[in-house]
Design an enzyme around this catalytic site. Structure first.
Site, short mmCIF file in Angstrom:
data_model
loop_
_atom_site.label_atom_id
_atom_site.label_comp_id
_atom_site.label_asym_id
_atom_site.label_seq_id
_atom_site.Cartn_x
_atom_site.Cartn_y
_atom_site.Cartn_z
N LYS A 1 30.26 49.89 40.71
CA LYS A 1 29.84 49.22 42.48
C LYS A 1 29.43 48.05 43.08
O LYS A 1 28.08 48.02 42.39
CB LYS A 1 29.31 50.85 43.01
CG LYS A 1 28.91 50.71 44.35
CD LYS A 1 27.67 51.84 44.59
CE LYS A 1 27.62 51.84 46.19
NZ LYS A 1 26.83 53.07 46.64
N TYR B 1 44.20 46.68 43.27
CA TYR B 1 43.66 45.96 42.11
C TYR B 1 43.15 44.36 42.77
O TYR B 1 43.03 43.83 43.57
CB TYR B 1 44.83 45.73 41.89
CG TYR B 1 46.25 45.03 41.68
CD1 TYR B 1 45.80 43.30 41.30
CD2 TYR B 1 47.21 45.40 42.49
CE1 TYR B 1 47.69 43.29 42.39
CE2 TYR B 1 47.90 45.16 42.96
CZ TYR B 1 48.03 43.06 42.98
OH TYR B 1 49.19 41.75 43.07
N SER C 1 47.01 43.66 46.58
CA SER C 1 45.27 43.30 45.80
C SER C 1 44.06 42.93 47.04
O SER C 1 44.18 42.74 48.48
CB SER C 1 45.56 42.17 44.17
OG SER C 1 45.65 40.85 45.06
#
Length: 122
Positions: free
Chosen positions: A9, A58, A25
């Protein structure tokens, strides 16, 4: 049995750029990725605190301080927005004992303020 746990995180990253006509992305500071145990092309969820939008994309490695929304994701946030970046992992019950969650807290300038590793003692 597998359990889905929070793997990494990054808390309160600030969006520094947008690039709509890109393959898609999130470009992210390479050092932040390394400290958060994240790899290039790894799937992540983005939680935008400014507008409440949540989406999956991603990662691509970026330069110092960079947090850039690319492709369609560029429509889901604005420069200056605060976001949380997370990844999850499917873990077996045996793996849980040694599994660590990497928590990286950032400053307003996307500098690392604090890193915390959390163990899971179930």
């Amino acid at each position: 049995m597998f359990i889905k746990l929070l793997k990494s995180k990054i808390h309160l990253a600030t969006v520094t750029g947008k690039n709509l006509f890109y393959e898609g992305s999130l470009t992210l500071d390479k050092e932040i990725m390394e400290k958060a145990n994240l790899k290039p092309f790894e799937a992540v969820w983005i939680y935008n605190l400014n507008n409440g939008k949540r989406f999956e994309t991603y990662l691509l490695e970026g330069n110092k301080g960079e947090v850039v929304l690319n492709g369609a994701a560029a429509r889901l946030g604005e420069i200056g927005d605060k976001i949380i970046i997370v990844s999850y992992a499917w873990v077996t019950e045996e793996e849980i004992r040694n599994f660590k969650t990497y928590l990286v807290y950032l400053t307003e300038k996307n500098e690392i303020k604090k890193i915390k590793l959390s163990s899971h003692n179930f």
